[in-house]
Design a protein around this motif. Sequence first.
Motif, PDB file in Angstrom:
ATOM      1  N   PRO A   1       0.810  -1.219   0.000  1.00  0.00           N
ATOM      2  CA  PRO A   1       0.000   0.000   0.000  1.00  0.00           C
ATOM      3  C   PRO A   1       0.840   1.265   0.000  1.00  0.00           C
ATOM      4  O   PRO A   1       2.040   1.235   0.294  1.00  0.00           O
ATOM      5  N   THR A   2       0.209   2.354  -0.327  1.00  0.00           N
ATOM      6  CA  THR A   2       0.869   3.652  -0.334  1.00  0.00           C
ATOM      7  C   THR A   2       1.402   3.989   1.057  1.00  0.00           C
ATOM      8  O   THR A   2       0.801   3.613   2.069  1.00  0.00           O
ATOM      9  N   ALA A   3       2.548   4.643   1.106  1.00  0.00           N
ATOM     10  CA  ALA A   3       3.173   5.149   2.347  1.00  0.00           C
ATOM     11  C   ALA A   3       3.725   4.064   3.270  1.00  0.00           C
ATOM     12  O   ALA A   3       3.965   4.316   4.447  1.00  0.00           O
ATOM     13  N   CYS A   4       3.956   2.851   2.736  1.00  0.00           N
ATOM     14  CA  CYS A   4       4.428   1.781   3.632  1.00  0.00           C
ATOM     15  C   CYS A   4       5.946   1.585   3.575  1.00  0.00           C
ATOM     16  O   CYS A   4       6.489   0.754   4.291  1.00  0.00           O
ATOM     17  N   GLY A   5       6.640   2.319   2.706  1.00  0.00           N
ATOM     18  CA  GLY A   5       8.106   2.227   2.685  1.00  0.00           C
ATOM     19  C   GLY A   5       8.695   1.501   1.488  1.00  0.00           C
ATOM     20  O   GLY A   5       9.834   1.022   1.545  1.00  0.00           O
ATOM     21  N   LYS A   6       7.941   1.422   0.383  1.00  0.00           N
ATOM     22  CA  LYS A   6       8.426   0.686  -0.808  1.00  0.00           C
ATOM     23  C   LYS A   6       9.666   1.324  -1.420  1.00  0.00           C
ATOM     24  O   LYS A   6      10.580   0.625  -1.859  1.00  0.00           O
ATOM     25  N   THR A   7       9.699   2.655  -1.448  1.00  0.00           N
ATOM     26  CA  THR A   7      10.841   3.347  -2.072  1.00  0.00           C
ATOM     27  C   THR A   7      12.143   3.008  -1.346  1.00  0.00           C
ATOM     28  O   THR A   7      13.134   2.612  -1.970  1.00  0.00           O
TER      29      THR A   7
ATOM     30  N   ILE B   1       0.100   7.881   6.495  1.00  0.00           N
ATOM     31  CA  ILE B   1      -0.612   8.496   5.374  1.00  0.00           C
ATOM     32  C   ILE B   1      -0.998   9.935   5.718  1.00  0.00           C
ATOM     33  O   ILE B   1      -0.764  10.865   4.929  1.00  0.00           O
ATOM     34  N   ASN B   2      -1.569  10.141   6.904  1.00  0.00           N
ATOM     35  CA  ASN B   2      -1.963  11.494   7.322  1.00  0.00           C
ATOM     36  C   ASN B   2      -0.759  12.430   7.376  1.00  0.00           C
ATOM     37  O   ASN B   2      -0.834  13.577   6.914  1.00  0.00           O
ATOM     38  N   HIS B   3       0.348  11.918   7.916  1.00  0.00           N
ATOM     39  CA  HIS B   3       1.571  12.726   8.003  1.00  0.00           C
ATOM     40  C   HIS B   3       2.109  13.040   6.605  1.00  0.00           C
ATOM     41  O   HIS B   3       2.543  14.164   6.341  1.00  0.00           O
ATOM     42  N   ARG B   4       2.038  12.047   5.711  1.00  0.00           N
ATOM     43  CA  ARG B   4       2.541  12.270   4.347  1.00  0.00           C
ATOM     44  C   ARG B   4       1.739  13.360   3.644  1.00  0.00           C
ATOM     45  O   ARG B   4       2.303  14.210   2.948  1.00  0.00           O
TER      46      ARG B   4
ATOM     47  N   LEU C   1      -8.508  14.130   0.921  1.00  0.00           N
ATOM     48  CA  LEU C   1      -7.322  13.434   0.408  1.00  0.00           C
ATOM     49  C   LEU C   1      -6.824  12.400   1.422  1.00  0.00           C
ATOM     50  O   LEU C   1      -6.500  11.266   1.057  1.00  0.00           O
ATOM     51  N   LYS C   2      -6.785  12.782   2.688  1.00  0.00           N
ATOM     52  CA  LYS C   2      -6.350  11.830   3.719  1.00  0.00           C
ATOM     53  C   LYS C   2      -7.294  10.626   3.770  1.00  0.00           C
ATOM     54  O   LYS C   2      -6.854   9.472   3.791  1.00  0.00           O
ATOM     55  N   LYS C   3      -8.575  10.913   3.777  1.00  0.00           N
ATOM     56  CA  LYS C   3      -9.577   9.849   3.844  1.00  0.00           C
ATOM     57  C   LYS C   3      -9.501   8.949   2.610  1.00  0.00           C
ATOM     58  O   LYS C   3      -9.504   7.717   2.716  1.00  0.00           O
ATOM     59  N   GLY C   4      -9.422   9.556   1.436  1.00  0.00           N
ATOM     60  CA  GLY C   4      -9.354   8.798   0.186  1.00  0.00           C
ATOM     61  C   GLY C   4      -8.103   7.929   0.125  1.00  0.00           C
ATOM     62  O   GLY C   4      -8.146   6.792  -0.365  1.00  0.00           O
ATOM     63  N   THR C   5      -6.981   8.458   0.627  1.00  0.00           N
ATOM     64  CA  THR C   5      -5.728   7.704   0.596  1.00  0.00           C
ATOM     65  C   THR C   5      -5.775   6.526   1.562  1.00  0.00           C
ATOM     66  O   THR C   5      -5.282   5.442   1.259  1.00  0.00           O
ATOM     67  N   ARG C   6      -6.398   6.734   2.723  1.00  0.00           N
ATOM     68  CA  ARG C   6      -6.544   5.629   3.675  1.00  0.00           C
ATOM     69  C   ARG C   6      -7.395   4.499   3.076  1.00  0.00           C
ATOM     70  O   ARG C   6      -7.060   3.329   3.184  1.00  0.00           O
TER      71      ARG C   6
END
Length: 314
Positions: free
Chosen positions: A11-17, A208-211, A264-269
């Motif tokens: 998922p987004t923001a989990c550290g893939k990069t 996600i919220n912090h990002r 945006l935060k809600k949609g990303t979660r």
Amino acid sequence: MKKPLVMVGGPTACGKTAMSIELAKRINGEVISGDSMQIYRYMDIGTAKVTEEEKQGIPHYLVDELNPDEEYNVMIFQQKAKNYMNEIWAKGKVPIIVGGTGFYMNALLNDTDFTETENDTSFREECYKQAQSEGAEVLFERLKKIDPEYAQTIHANNVKRVARALEYHFLTGEKFSQHNAEQKEKESPYQAAVIILTMEREKLYQRINHRVDLMMEQGLLAEVKDLLEKGYSSDLVSMQGLGYKEFMPYFRGECSLDDAVEQLKKGTRHFAKRQLTWFRRQIDGLWVDLSKADFDLAMTDVMEYLKERKILEE
């Protein structure tokens, strides 16, 4: 002998990069983006695009290669990724596909054949028009009647994938879920290792919220405004991506900036939750929970897994 391929999903923001860069350094790899948005120029902050500093000198492909009004879909991704994989293998290196667009990654891993439907786009265009005039929900209701199993795996607002599934049924008479199941049974043509990152939900949502807060500090609003001023329509597929569509009501004076950011935060979660569900259902691999193990420990597990998968010598 099959050629090596490593995939890092999640998922987004989990550290893939961070994981992919460290992997590339350890296994002599180069990175190909398996993300449906990072291919677009001028869309840096909202897509959390890898920066030059983050790359640490590791070559990256399928990043900044198209303008926001150019078409990009799973077939184009598959073709371009294969070309880059051949270039990377020719250097004696290992391609590492990184991203959260599981549909793209799965299509590459299983070498899904799209040729039977790739030339006739008239039905797809009709679907797009219907979604625009009557709303995305109308298309989604059609899909639920034809292929309820596939409808469960995607969001009603994902017009591109809903239209793709309807188009497939129209052209072949088959359900897209059946097609996907058949493709999944195919043996991958690669010596592949798939690493799926995950995280305890509360911690992931905090990240996600912090990002999103960080994106706003970095100038996300100005980035979206600049795209609109360059003439890129809010109706474009690229502009319907997370991080962009949420600000359209703000620019039309229909909501406050705080409301747009909260959306945006809600949609990303919600998106992250759907990504995790998709990966669990569709792809087998090594699951790494980064909320239960520190990064170094996780890397030890990953390196062992790559040996098991014969990506690395014992």
